[in-house]
Design an enzyme around this catalytic site. Structure first.
Site, PDB file in Angstrom:
ATOM      1  N   CYS A  19       0.782  -1.241   0.000  1.00 15.40           N
ATOM      2  CA  CYS A  19       0.000   0.000   0.000  1.00 15.40           C
ATOM      3  C   CYS A  19       0.815   1.294   0.000  1.00 15.40           C
ATOM      4  O   CYS A  19       0.506   2.188  -0.785  1.00 15.40           O
ATOM      5  CB  CYS A  19      -1.049   0.018   1.108  1.00 15.40           C
ATOM      6  SG  CYS A  19      -0.862  -1.169   2.417  1.00 15.40           S
ATOM      7  N   ARG A  27       6.914 -11.295   5.268  1.00 17.16           N
ATOM      8  CA  ARG A  27       6.501 -11.087   6.645  1.00 17.16           C
ATOM      9  C   ARG A  27       7.151 -12.143   7.500  1.00 17.16           C
ATOM     10  O   ARG A  27       7.119 -13.332   7.165  1.00 17.16           O
ATOM     11  CB  ARG A  27       4.978 -11.168   6.768  1.00 17.16           C
ATOM     12  CG  ARG A  27       4.305 -10.090   5.939  1.00 17.16           C
ATOM     13  CD  ARG A  27       2.807 -10.126   6.067  1.00 17.16           C
ATOM     14  NE  ARG A  27       2.224  -9.114   5.177  1.00 17.16           N
ATOM     15  CZ  ARG A  27       0.920  -8.948   5.003  1.00 17.16           C
ATOM     16  NH1 ARG A  27       0.069  -9.707   5.675  1.00 17.16           N
ATOM     17  NH2 ARG A  27       0.469  -8.020   4.197  1.00 17.16           N
ATOM     18  N   GLN A  74       0.720 -11.030  -3.250  1.00 16.51           N
ATOM     19  CA  GLN A  74      -0.684 -10.660  -3.162  1.00 16.51           C
ATOM     20  C   GLN A  74      -1.157 -10.150  -4.514  1.00 16.51           C
ATOM     21  O   GLN A  74      -0.427  -9.446  -5.197  1.00 16.51           O
ATOM     22  CB  GLN A  74      -0.865  -9.534  -2.135  1.00 16.51           C
ATOM     23  CG  GLN A  74      -0.495  -9.929  -0.724  1.00 16.51           C
ATOM     24  CD  GLN A  74      -0.618  -8.754   0.225  1.00 16.51           C
ATOM     25  OE1 GLN A  74      -0.135  -7.667  -0.060  1.00 16.51           O
ATOM     26  NE2 GLN A  74      -1.267  -8.979   1.355  1.00 16.51           N
ATOM     27  N   ASP A 130      -2.760  -7.687  -5.295  1.00 19.69           N
ATOM     28  CA  ASP A 130      -3.148  -6.496  -4.557  1.00 19.69           C
ATOM     29  C   ASP A 130      -3.636  -5.383  -5.476  1.00 19.69           C
ATOM     30  O   ASP A 130      -3.244  -5.302  -6.638  1.00 19.69           O
ATOM     31  CB  ASP A 130      -1.901  -5.980  -3.813  1.00 19.69           C
ATOM     32  CG  ASP A 130      -2.263  -5.377  -2.472  1.00 19.69           C
ATOM     33  OD1 ASP A 130      -3.457  -5.266  -2.169  1.00 19.69           O
ATOM     34  OD2 ASP A 130      -1.332  -5.023  -1.734  1.00 19.69           O
ATOM     35  N   HIS A 161      -5.103  -1.069  -4.882  1.00 19.75           N
ATOM     36  CA  HIS A 161      -5.594  -0.022  -3.993  1.00 19.75           C
ATOM     37  C   HIS A 161      -6.425   0.957  -4.807  1.00 19.75           C
ATOM     38  O   HIS A 161      -5.981   1.443  -5.837  1.00 19.75           O
ATOM     39  CB  HIS A 161      -4.430   0.669  -3.287  1.00 19.75           C
ATOM     40  CG  HIS A 161      -3.716  -0.279  -2.372  1.00 19.75           C
ATOM     41  ND1 HIS A 161      -2.617  -1.001  -2.759  1.00 19.75           N
ATOM     42  CD2 HIS A 161      -4.009  -0.661  -1.106  1.00 19.75           C
ATOM     43  CE1 HIS A 161      -2.245  -1.783  -1.762  1.00 19.75           C
ATOM     44  NE2 HIS A 161      -3.058  -1.612  -0.748  1.00 19.75           N
ATOM     45  N   LYS A 218     -13.968  -4.663   6.985  1.00 17.14           N
ATOM     46  CA  LYS A 218     -13.485  -5.449   5.853  1.00 17.14           C
ATOM     47  C   LYS A 218     -14.393  -6.626   5.560  1.00 17.14           C
ATOM     48  O   LYS A 218     -15.245  -7.006   6.368  1.00 17.14           O
ATOM     49  CB  LYS A 218     -12.065  -5.939   6.123  1.00 17.14           C
ATOM     50  CG  LYS A 218     -11.926  -6.814   7.360  1.00 17.14           C
ATOM     51  CD  LYS A 218     -10.500  -7.322   7.472  1.00 17.14           C
ATOM     52  CE  LYS A 218     -10.344  -8.276   8.629  1.00 17.14           C
ATOM     53  NZ  LYS A 218      -9.064  -8.988   8.605  1.00 17.14           N
ATOM     54  N   HIS A 273      -8.431  -1.365   0.022  1.00 17.65           N
ATOM     55  CA  HIS A 273      -7.419  -2.391  -0.255  1.00 17.65           C
ATOM     56  C   HIS A 273      -8.202  -3.633  -0.665  1.00 17.65           C
ATOM     57  O   HIS A 273      -9.197  -3.939  -0.031  1.00 17.65           O
ATOM     58  CB  HIS A 273      -6.627  -2.785   0.994  1.00 17.65           C
ATOM     59  CG  HIS A 273      -6.030  -1.654   1.772  1.00 17.65           C
ATOM     60  ND1 HIS A 273      -4.670  -1.530   1.932  1.00 17.65           N
ATOM     61  CD2 HIS A 273      -6.584  -0.641   2.467  1.00 17.65           C
ATOM     62  CE1 HIS A 273      -4.417  -0.467   2.700  1.00 17.65           C
ATOM     63  NE2 HIS A 273      -5.563   0.086   3.036  1.00 17.65           N
TER      64      HIS A 273
END
Length: 628
Positions: free
Chosen positions: A304, A333, A351, A353, A355, A438, A484
RNA sequence: GCCGACGUAGCUCAGCGGCAGAGCAGCUGUUUCGUAAACAGCAGGUCACCGGUUCAAAUCCGGUCGUCGGCUCCA
């Protein structure tokens, strides 16, 4: 899936006879433990989805080998046919007295220390009950067990017949790492012998679908201790899966107005100081890196902040929004070693991902678009067995930041979006992120364990921290809202789960090898290659065993672009069929003398253990048309 | 990280104080075969690693690393 082994009736599991039976089994186990290990302190012992457990502090650590002894004692006790008698304390002091004098079974004050703590946790005004089981055995000895317990139980210990103690695990008292670690014994119990056997068989079958086993056998992915724990290596076939899924999603996203971006794997620590991750995500970060000039970098744990910087790189007008930046971003991570689990829990993962930077008035529509995309992804992947969970704020908890109005707006937007798209969901208060509500998709693995997959999150926090702005039609600065979202969640986890869901037999569009062409003898290789070339749309590399390169048919290179392999191993047809079947290839095309002459192939489809007869390539393509 | 279990050939496993084994896979040769394993031979090992006990350790003990089942946490 695990429901098969729990409540079959319409009544919820918690109200079923099986649930009571398992609860009683837990008590029986506790009784056996107090007899065998004087001084053991009992804590909690509830029924769970596939059995029960009891958390106990043992005077000395026990081992898995000790379970047999406990199990034997349980069988002995069960046969005493002890009725489970409910007793209610008149008040809290009475309850305390019962715990001290009776639950301790004469083993002293120490053994009931946890029970007293549990008593304190019973809410005011709630009836405090105990369950007692006692009998006199053949030697005339009194056998007694009494436990603070809400119940209910079955009538008698005699009903506990078909059970098995499964494993030992450590579990923190009250689930808090700061507390003492107790020994948890897991067991399972069923009403019939067949049910118990069925469950044990299910576990064996599940082991065969384990994505770690299939991942190796099918050549999808691997781990190497030298590379490091939780750092997957994608093999060629797994990479095909991954890239096929990526391509599908990329195509969908382009249609929906997403723009691709690419960002680096490390960033200055400053970026994460600004985002606040350095504080909130600290324990998940790999150790920092310092360059020779003294600048500190971290391996990226999330995408992000990078996308935010891209947003900030220019002035944004309300007319520019929504802006949707997408990236298959690999993040790292630091997960504690004990919680790594094949591809389902790794330390480096990608991911899918994106945004979205949106105006408040666009929030709902954008949310609908995202949920719609997620539904489409689930459908394409053939995942029907999932749960959608809307994580909302727990009004009691103070950890959530942001204005009440924002929370209400975004919680309503999520729920409304699910409704419009027709996604069934459950609301789960307290499961929101600290910066916004979420929507999570949850899928079970082969063993029935829940994993969080796709997710959509509303975020008011990062736009605030990075002071994101756009110019409104009033010429004044306004703050965008961020969404997200990751429909797969992570490629690693999703492919791990898909492997288990399909037991390695991926749907045609995903299968790493879609068609295997099997020449029967060397003289059929050239023909087999021609078949492959027409299906894949480009030449097969190398020389045929006859030594001649098959003349390329220039008209052939417009094929359907299937992923095809030619099995040129010098093996019998039976062996080739066996090997390619084990590799779960959807279609096997056999080429022998008959086929070379007639211009046909012998077709064999996965799952149908039979020869489907010979057909022309055109006929074959027609047959598989629905799967393309 | 913590509790428990397990690490023997590329894979699946046997051996559990006294010479390191099997099947599959691999390699070589023979076989050219029509719907789930052709035949023969060869090669393959620091028994995860380090230390200890013992005349002798894959085997017993301790430590380390890794994997698995849990706890905690998350995609």
């Amino acid at each position: 899936m695990s429901g098969r082994f729990t409540a079959m009736s319409a009544a919820p599991y918690e109200e079923s006879h099986l649930y009571r039976l398992r609860h009683t089994a837990a008590h029986l186990m506790a009784q056996a433990v107090t007899e065998l290990y004087p001084g053991a302190k009992l804590t909690l012992g509830p029924p769970i989805e596939n059995g029960f457990y009891y958390d106990i502090e043992f005077p000395e650590a026990i081992k898995e080998a000790d379970l047999a002894g406990i199990e034997n004692r349980m069988r002995e006790l069960a046969k005493l046919d002890m009725p489970l008698v409910r007793r209610e304390a008149t008040d809290r002091d009475d309850a305390r007295r019962i715990i001290r004098e009776e639950c301790s079974l004469g083993q002293g004050e120490e053994v009931i220390s946890y029970k007293l703590e549990l008593l304190d946790a019973v809410p005011e005004g709630q009836t405090i009950s105990f369950y007692e089981q006692r009998a006199t055995d053949k030697q005339g000895k009194e056998r007694l067990f009494i436990d603070l317990c809400r119940g209910p139980h079955v009538e008698s210990t005699k009903e506990v017949r078909h059970f098995k103690l499964m494993s030992i695990a450590g579990a923190y008292w009250r689930g808090d790492v700061r507390n003492k670690m107790l020994t948890r014994i897991y067991g399972t119990a069923f009403e019939t012998k067949d049910d118990l056997q069925g469950y044990l068989t299910f576990l064996e079958e599940a082991a065969k679908r384990d994505h770690r086993k299939l991942g190796r056998e099918l050549g999808l992915f691997m781990f190497s201790p030298v590379v490091g724990q939780g750092l997957p290596l994608w093999l060629p076939k797994g990479t095909v899966l991954r890239e096929t899924m990526n391509q599908f999603l990329r195509d969908e996203q382009v249609k929906r107005g997403y723009q691709g971006v690419v960002t680096p794997n490390i960033a200055s620590i400053k970026l994460y100081e600004k985002s606040g991750h350095i504080l909130t995500f600290r324990e998940k970060l790999f150790p920092f890196m310092e360059d020779p000039e003294g600048e500190t970098f971290i391996l990226k744990p999330m995408n992000c902040p990078f996308h935010i910087e891209i947003y900030r790189s220019a002035m944004r007008s309300y007319r520019d929004l929504p802006i949707r930046y997408a990236e298959f971003g690999t993040v790292y991570r630091y997960e504690q070693s004990g919680e790594l689990a094949g591809m389902l829990r790794v330390r480096g993962f990608t991911q899918d991902d994106a945004h979205l930077f949106v105006r408040p008035d666009q929030l709902l529509d954008e949310f609908v678009g995202v949920v719609d995309l997620m539904m489409q992804v689930l459908k394409r992947l053939g995942l029907n067995d999932y749960r959608a969970r809307v994580g909302t704020r727990d009004p009691e908890n103070a950890k959530y930041i942001g204005h009440d109005d924002n929370w209400r707006l975004s919680e309503e937007a999520i729920i409304e979006a699910c409704r419009r798209v027709g996604l069934d969901y459950v609301v789960s208060p307290g499961d929101a992120a600290f910066y916004g509500p979420k929507l999570d998709l949850i899928i079970k693995d082969a063993l029935g364990r829940d994993w969080q997959m796709g997710t959509v999150q509303v975020d008011y926090n990062l736009p605030e921290r990075f002071e994101l702005e756009y110019t409104g039609d009033d010429s004044k600065p306004h703050r965008p809202i961020m969404i997200h979202r990751a429909p797969f969640g992570s490629l690693e986890r999703m492919i791990g789960l898909l492997t288990e869901q399909y037991a390695g037999a991926f749907p045609f569009w995903l299968a790493p090898v879609q068609v295997a062409v099997l020449p029967i003898a060397d003289r059929h290789v050239a023909y087999a290659r021609q078949v492959a070339e027409r299906l894949q749309g480009y030449p097969v590399l190398g020389l045929a065993p006859e030594g001649e390169q098959v003349a390329a048919d220039p008209g052939a290179w417009t094929g359907p672009n299937l992923r095809v392999s030619v099995d040129e191993s010098r093996e019998t047809l039976g062996k080739k069929i066996r090997e390619n079947t084990k590799q779960k290839v959807p279609y096997l095309l056999i080429c022998g003398d008959r086929d070379c002459e007639a211009g046909t192939v012998g077709v064999r489809a996965r799952g149908e253990e039979a020869d489907l007869g010979s057909m022309t390539l055109a006929g074959f393509l027609e047959r598989i048309q629905p799967e393309l």
